[in-house]
Scaffold this active site. Structure first.
Site, PDB file in Angstrom:
ATOM      1  N   HIS A  16       0.838  -1.278  -0.089  1.00  0.00           N
ATOM      2  CA  HIS A  16      -0.159   0.023   0.004  1.00  0.00           C
ATOM      3  C   HIS A  16       0.878   1.208   0.071  1.00  0.00           C
ATOM      4  CE1 HIS A  16      -3.330  -2.583   2.006  1.00  0.00           C
ATOM      5  NE2 HIS A  16      -3.183  -2.847   0.786  1.00  0.00           N
ATOM      6  N   PRO A  17       1.838   1.336  -0.949  1.00  0.00           N
ATOM      7  CA  PRO A  17       2.812   2.688  -0.863  1.00  0.00           C
ATOM      8  C   PRO A  17       1.638   3.938  -1.334  1.00  0.00           C
ATOM      9  CG  PRO A  17       3.309   1.469  -2.737  1.00  0.00           C
ATOM     10  CD  PRO A  17       2.324   0.508  -1.754  1.00  0.00           C
TER      11      PRO A  17
END
Ligand SMILES: Cc1cc2nc3c(=O)[nH]c(=O)nc-3n(C[C@H](O)[C@H](O)[C@H](O)COP(=O)(O)OP(=O)(O)OC[C@H]3O[C@@H](n4cnc5c(N)ncnc54)[C@H](O)[C@@H]3O)c2cc1C
Length: 532
Positions: free
Chosen positions: A466-467
């Protein structure tokens, strides 16, 4: 001119496909969508349980972080979708919006129009929800948000076990409260993946005002003074084959949290010193580009299962045939079937951490082959305090950027992981799990003291993909885009994807990226007075 469109959308991922659809909807504007990857014809994309088989293939950017000082110096694998649909074509399909508070805090920090009440309309707009209509859900959107076809008995057990330890049951994480334990809803249609390419792009392709170019990696934005007017792109597999397209109205970057800041910097928008050091002429000094990198980490605990009920050993022709012919069976599982958002104080509506539960042994991105039936409980850090950065290695657009999330650089993140890890063990230690609980395989019952748990976490923790945050929205000097997603200091250029989140949401990031695509389209159409 043939190579001129009203809008150019860079990247056909979760947000980009939404924009390609919505901006062509009225029929009054033309759009060129450029995607570095190819078309999404690989059959495994459709099979939910096969998502980790797509890693390290030609539809994965296959990134790796810099060595992580606080994670035993490990270089960590970061898969990202390089194909129509972007990460929505390779993800685990969990549909979660996050906490109301996440969005309200964006609005309080100056991002007017982004409170939860503001963005709820965009979430609902995107959603086709088969459950009965409610004020929290949409029932006429493009994206199918479904219950799992056949949740595993172990996933139901996990929810019961959570209730036993005081985590309330929650049958709708995207409803009135985000806290509690339940089965996830997934972006699937009839048991198969429903990517954003399926949901938004396929219907838009029937229109004659959209052009989609695949294997088109955008290498540079072109400017007239401070106005973005076009882009250069090349086939990533035949890099000398370069082309240019122009935009009459706007260019919208939807390359995701890694590639959007990379492309801005390659085009001279970023921290001046960094750019000039690489021989890139700085067009606009924007110190926040690539900064503020945030991500979620998971450190699974794996158990043997005493009954042959897990999905760990279901990869066989019979189950493939069941999937193909009936769209049922274990191939429809997204692996992380159930979860919990846990507030330790049990009073707050904002959780401290998330837990991902899978009725299979899932370690090292699913690459550790299970030799036995088992299940995994994954404590997940959703509000990390550590912040990282993304920088260019060179001025070559085909060089991957240097990704440094600086995991656990704020020690309180590791402390919270230890607490979450211990809590996960109490969940498995319940009556509900008694019929299934075998030996704890990873890390094993001998790991009890805090230093030992910390050592285990450092060795086994991985990204949960989930960057965000690398082109953050806001009004402060580190903000890259304003609350209408226009790049500060530049005309005719917006960023609309997960990179614009000022702070990470407390949950999985696909639904928020799709919402960002919806909201960006709405703002662009408002600004162009393109309604209908
Ligand atoms: C393995 C995995 C599992 C995940 N599981 C979940 C989950 O279960 N639930 C959830 O909510 N979230 C999940 N996520 C996260 C979620 O899918 C992403 O946050 C979301 O898809 C990001 O959307 P985006 O539009 O920002 O970027 P992306 O979807 O990554 O789209 C970017 C697109 O731009 C293209 N591109 C990049 N650079 C260029 C360029 N220079 N030129 C042209 N095209 C370019 C890329 O190829 C890609 O198609 C997962 C992610 C991964 C990788």
């Amino acid at each position: 001119m043939e190579n001129t469109y009203d809008y150019i959308v860079v990247g056909g991922g979760s947000a980009g496909c939404v924009l390609a659809n919505r901006l062509t909807q009225s029929g009054r504007s033309s759009v060129c969508l450029l995607e570095a990857g190819g078309i999404d014809s690989e059959f495994k994309i459709k099979i939910p349980a096969a998502f980790c088989k797509l890693f390290k293939t030609n539809i994965d950017w296959n990134y790796e972080t810099e060595p992580q000082e606080h994670v035993n110096g490990r270089k960590m694998f970061w898969p990202r979708g390089k194909v129509l649909g972007g990460c929505s074509s390779i993800n685990a399909m969990i549909y979660i919006r996050g906490n109301k508070r996440d969005y309200d805090s964006w609005a309080e920090a100056g991002c007017t129009g982004w409170s939860y009440n503001d963005v709820l309309v965009n979430f609902k707009q995107s959603e086709y929800q088969p459950r009965k209509p409610s004020s929290h859900h949409g029932s006429s959107g493009y994206l199918n948000v479904a219950n799992l076809q056949e949740p595993n008995i172990l996933s139901h057990t996990f929810v019961k076990a959570c209730e036993e330890v005081g985590v309330p049951r929650n049958d709708d994480f995207n409803g009135p409260s985000h806290v509690g334990a339940g089965l996830y809803q997934v972006t699937q249609k009839d048991g198969a993946r429903h990517s954003v390419a399926n949901a938004y792009l396929e219907p838009a392709l029937k229109r004659n005002n959209i052009q989609v170019v695949v294997q088109a990696q955008v290498t540079k934005i072109l400017f007239e003074g401070k106005k973005a007017i076009g882009i250069d792109y090349a086939n990533p597999y035949a890099q000398s084959d370069r082309k240019t397209v122009f935009a009459k109205k706007e260019i919208i970057l939807c390359g995701g949290a890694i590639n959007s800041p990379q492309l801005l910097m390659l085009s001279g928008i970023g921290p001046e010193k960094h750019l000039t050091g690489l021989g890139i002429q700085c067009r606009h000094d924007s110190p926040g580009v690539g900064q503020n990198l945030q991500d979620h980490l998971v450190a699974p605990i794996a158990y043997a299962c005493t009954q042959p009920v897990s999905i760990g050993k279901s990869d066989n022709l019979y189950n493939l045939a069941r999937f193909v012919l009936t769209r049922r069976g274990p191939f429809t599982s997204n692996v992380a079937e159930a979860g919990a958002f846990v507030s330790m104080a049990n009073r707050s509506d904002v959780p401290d951490f998330q837990i991902h539960f899978g009725p299979a042994i899932f370690l090292r991105h699913g690459t550790v082959a299970p030799k036995e039936h088992g299940f995994s409980v994954g404590p997940t850090l959703i509000y990390p305090k550590s912040r990282g950065e993304l920088t260019l290695r060179s001025n070559n657009p085909f060089d991957p950027p240097a990704i440094d999330p600086r995991y656990f650089s704020d020690k309180s993140d590791l402390d919270l992981m230890v607490e979450a890890f211990r809590f996960c063990r109490t969940i498995v230690d319940t009556k509900a799990f008694t019929p299934f609980r075998g030996k704890e395989l990873y890390p094993g019952p001998h790991v009890v003291d805090k230093p030992d748990i910390e050592a285990h976490i450092r060795e086994w923790v991985e990204t949960i993909y989930h960057p965000v945050g690398t082109c953050k929205m806001g009004t402060d000097p580190m903000a890259v885009v304003d609350p209408r997603l226009r790049v500060h200091g530049i005309e005719g250029l917006r960023v609309a994807d997960a990179s614009i989140m000022p702070s990470i949401v407390g949950g999985n990031t696909n639904a928020p990226a799709i919402m960002i695509g919806e909201k960006a389209s709405e703002m662009i159409r408002q600004d162009a007075q393109d309604f209908g």
